[in-house]
Design a protein around this motif. Sequence first.
Motif, PDB file in Angstrom:
ATOM      1  N   GLY A  14       0.798  -1.215   0.000  1.00  0.00           N
ATOM      2  CA  GLY A  14       0.000   0.000   0.000  1.00  0.00           C
ATOM      3  C   GLY A  14       0.839   1.279   0.000  1.00  0.00           C
ATOM      4  O   GLY A  14       0.328   2.357   0.255  1.00  0.00           O
ATOM      5  N   LEU A  15       2.108   1.139  -0.268  1.00  0.00           N
ATOM      6  CA  LEU A  15       2.981   2.306  -0.299  1.00  0.00           C
ATOM      7  C   LEU A  15       2.866   3.087  -1.618  1.00  0.00           C
ATOM      8  O   LEU A  15       3.164   4.268  -1.666  1.00  0.00           O
ATOM      9  N   VAL A  16       2.450   2.422  -2.684  1.00  0.00           N
ATOM     10  CA  VAL A  16       2.313   3.047  -4.001  1.00  0.00           C
ATOM     11  C   VAL A  16       0.938   2.700  -4.531  1.00  0.00           C
ATOM     12  O   VAL A  16       0.484   1.570  -4.382  1.00  0.00           O
ATOM     13  N   ASP A  17       0.254   3.654  -5.189  1.00  0.00           N
ATOM     14  CA  ASP A  17      -1.040   3.346  -5.782  1.00  0.00           C
ATOM     15  C   ASP A  17      -0.851   2.870  -7.211  1.00  0.00           C
ATOM     16  O   ASP A  17       0.232   2.955  -7.783  1.00  0.00           O
ATOM     17  N   LYS A  18      -1.903   2.360  -7.799  1.00  0.00           N
ATOM     18  CA  LYS A  18      -1.844   1.734  -9.117  1.00  0.00           C
ATOM     19  C   LYS A  18      -1.478   2.746 -10.214  1.00  0.00           C
ATOM     20  O   LYS A  18      -0.726   2.424 -11.126  1.00  0.00           O
ATOM     21  N   LYS A  19      -1.984   3.972 -10.135  1.00  0.00           N
ATOM     22  CA  LYS A  19      -1.683   5.002 -11.150  1.00  0.00           C
ATOM     23  C   LYS A  19      -0.187   5.278 -11.202  1.00  0.00           C
ATOM     24  O   LYS A  19       0.405   5.340 -12.271  1.00  0.00           O
ATOM     25  N   LYS A  20       0.399   5.452 -10.022  1.00  0.00           N
ATOM     26  CA  LYS A  20       1.815   5.775  -9.959  1.00  0.00           C
ATOM     27  C   LYS A  20       2.643   4.615 -10.491  1.00  0.00           C
ATOM     28  O   LYS A  20       3.644   4.819 -11.196  1.00  0.00           O
ATOM     29  N   ALA A  21       2.233   3.399 -10.204  1.00  0.00           N
ATOM     30  CA  ALA A  21       2.952   2.215 -10.668  1.00  0.00           C
ATOM     31  C   ALA A  21       2.909   2.134 -12.192  1.00  0.00           C
ATOM     32  O   ALA A  21       3.920   1.866 -12.847  1.00  0.00           O
ATOM     33  N   ASN A  22       1.754   2.402 -12.775  1.00  0.00           N
ATOM     34  CA  ASN A  22       1.623   2.366 -14.240  1.00  0.00           C
ATOM     35  C   ASN A  22       2.468   3.462 -14.893  1.00  0.00           C
ATOM     36  O   ASN A  22       3.073   3.255 -15.943  1.00  0.00           O
ATOM     37  N   LYS A  23       2.497   4.636 -14.261  1.00  0.00           N
ATOM     38  CA  LYS A  23       3.284   5.750 -14.789  1.00  0.00           C
ATOM     39  C   LYS A  23       4.771   5.400 -14.782  1.00  0.00           C
ATOM     40  O   LYS A  23       5.487   5.654 -15.751  1.00  0.00           O
ATOM     41  N   LEU A  24       5.252   4.826 -13.714  1.00  0.00           N
ATOM     42  CA  LEU A  24       6.654   4.424 -13.617  1.00  0.00           C
ATOM     43  C   LEU A  24       6.993   3.373 -14.663  1.00  0.00           C
ATOM     44  O   LEU A  24       8.062   3.395 -15.274  1.00  0.00           O
ATOM     45  N   LYS A  25       6.063   2.443 -14.864  1.00  0.00           N
ATOM     46  CA  LYS A  25       6.269   1.395 -15.866  1.00  0.00           C
ATOM     47  C   LYS A  25       6.391   1.992 -17.263  1.00  0.00           C
ATOM     48  O   LYS A  25       7.251   1.598 -18.058  1.00  0.00           O
ATOM     49  N   ALA A  26       5.517   2.986 -17.562  1.00  0.00           N
ATOM     50  CA  ALA A  26       5.528   3.629 -18.886  1.00  0.00           C
ATOM     51  C   ALA A  26       6.842   4.391 -19.097  1.00  0.00           C
ATOM     52  O   ALA A  26       7.438   4.336 -20.186  1.00  0.00           O
ATOM     53  N   GLU A  27       7.310   5.093 -18.066  1.00  0.00           N
ATOM     54  CA  GLU A  27       8.578   5.827 -18.177  1.00  0.00           C
ATOM     55  C   GLU A  27       9.744   4.879 -18.414  1.00  0.00           C
ATOM     56  O   GLU A  27      10.637   5.160 -19.218  1.00  0.00           O
ATOM     57  N   LYS A  28       9.722   3.780 -17.718  1.00  0.00           N
ATOM     58  CA  LYS A  28      10.791   2.788 -17.856  1.00  0.00           C
ATOM     59  C   LYS A  28      10.809   2.238 -19.279  1.00  0.00           C
ATOM     60  O   LYS A  28      11.862   2.065 -19.893  1.00  0.00           O
ATOM     61  N   LEU A  29       9.622   1.975 -19.813  1.00  0.00           N
ATOM     62  CA  LEU A  29       9.513   1.451 -21.180  1.00  0.00           C
ATOM     63  C   LEU A  29      10.026   2.466 -22.197  1.00  0.00           C
ATOM     64  O   LEU A  29      10.726   2.121 -23.155  1.00  0.00           O
ATOM     65  N   GLN A  30       9.711   3.759 -22.001  1.00  0.00           N
ATOM     66  CA  GLN A  30      10.171   4.807 -22.921  1.00  0.00           C
ATOM     67  C   GLN A  30      11.693   4.907 -22.900  1.00  0.00           C
ATOM     68  O   GLN A  30      12.336   5.082 -23.936  1.00  0.00           O
ATOM     69  N   LYS A  31      12.283   4.780 -21.728  1.00  0.00           N
ATOM     70  CA  LYS A  31      13.738   4.842 -21.625  1.00  0.00           C
ATOM     71  C   LYS A  31      14.381   3.709 -22.391  1.00  0.00           C
ATOM     72  O   LYS A  31      15.374   3.892 -23.098  1.00  0.00           O
ATOM     73  N   LYS A  32      13.812   2.522 -22.260  1.00  0.00           N
ATOM     74  CA  LYS A  32      14.359   1.366 -22.981  1.00  0.00           C
ATOM     75  C   LYS A  32      14.280   1.578 -24.488  1.00  0.00           C
ATOM     76  O   LYS A  32      15.214   1.253 -25.220  1.00  0.00           O
ATOM     77  N   GLN A  33      13.150   2.141 -24.958  1.00  0.00           N
ATOM     78  CA  GLN A  33      12.996   2.369 -26.392  1.00  0.00           C
ATOM     79  C   GLN A  33      13.997   3.410 -26.899  1.00  0.00           C
ATOM     80  O   GLN A  33      14.553   3.272 -27.984  1.00  0.00           O
ATOM     81  N   LYS A  34      14.226   4.459 -26.119  1.00  0.00           N
ATOM     82  CA  LYS A  34      15.181   5.479 -26.536  1.00  0.00           C
ATOM     83  C   LYS A  34      16.586   4.912 -26.598  1.00  0.00           C
ATOM     84  O   LYS A  34      17.361   5.254 -27.481  1.00  0.00           O
ATOM     85  N   ILE A  35      16.914   4.073 -25.658  1.00  0.00           N
ATOM     86  CA  ILE A  35      18.246   3.472 -25.651  1.00  0.00           C
ATOM     87  C   ILE A  35      18.419   2.578 -26.868  1.00  0.00           C
ATOM     88  O   ILE A  35      19.471   2.566 -27.504  1.00  0.00           O
ATOM     89  N   LYS A  36      17.364   1.853 -27.232  1.00  0.00           N
ATOM     90  CA  LYS A  36      17.439   0.965 -28.400  1.00  0.00           C
ATOM     91  C   LYS A  36      17.661   1.771 -29.677  1.00  0.00           C
ATOM     92  O   LYS A  36      18.473   1.416 -30.510  1.00  0.00           O
ATOM     93  N   THR A  37      16.894   2.846 -29.850  1.00  0.00           N
ATOM     94  CA  THR A  37      17.038   3.626 -31.075  1.00  0.00           C
ATOM     95  C   THR A  37      18.308   4.458 -31.053  1.00  0.00           C
ATOM     96  O   THR A  37      18.960   4.606 -32.075  1.00  0.00           O
ATOM     97  N   GLY A  38      18.666   5.029 -29.937  1.00  0.00           N
ATOM     98  CA  GLY A  38      19.895   5.800 -29.807  1.00  0.00           C
ATOM     99  C   GLY A  38      19.845   7.125 -30.547  1.00  0.00           C
ATOM    100  O   GLY A  38      20.430   8.110 -30.128  1.00  0.00           O
ATOM    101  N   LYS A  39      19.186   7.164 -31.673  1.00  0.00           N
ATOM    102  CA  LYS A  39      19.095   8.373 -32.491  1.00  0.00           C
ATOM    103  C   LYS A  39      18.325   9.479 -31.775  1.00  0.00           C
ATOM    104  O   LYS A  39      18.751  10.623 -31.761  1.00  0.00           O
TER     105      LYS A  39
END
Length: 183
Positions: A14-39
């Motif tokens: 109960g330390l984190v709510d579901k919205k915040k967890a989804n937001k963190l997941k989305a940010e993490k995914l965007q970082k991975k995609q940027k690293i893959k493209t590099g451009k």
Amino acid sequence: MAAKSLQDQLLKAGLVDKKKANKLKAEKLQKKQKIKTGKAVAEDDSAKQAELKKQRDEKIERDKALNKAKEEAMQLKAVQAQIRQMIELNRLTHKDGEVAYNFKDEKKVKKIYVNEGIHKDLSVGRLAIVKLDEGYEIIPEQVAAKIAQRDESFILVCNDRSEEVVDEDDPYADFKIPDDLMW
């Protein structure tokens, strides 16, 4: 038991709510995609770097202009102090005169009273009239020449010593202007 992710454990506690967890997941995914493209990251960084360089260059130019303006103001102040000192050290006393000497200050005709010797020296160019603050001072012509080299706006009257060239065809050449003529 299967290992649970830290995110799942935080949700369960109960330390984190579901919205915040989804937001963190989305940010993490965007970082991975940027690293893959590099451009995208490289272009974004180069644009930021170019903008930062442009801002630094503009600041340097503004600073240079400001420093130049300050330097010019200091030089002007130093020149005015030199002129003031030259006038104060070389001025003649003329307060006890009975002869009026008329001269022009800007668009007004002014009058100071001097003795006959000073009046004659002013007329022939051995003396000059300068403006100091709101008053007028009489100084030698040599000092006036030095002041004129620095700033001519202080000099009000400094007649030329040079002899006037006489025109041979002048019908009034035989008639001399008297030295004691006052206007």
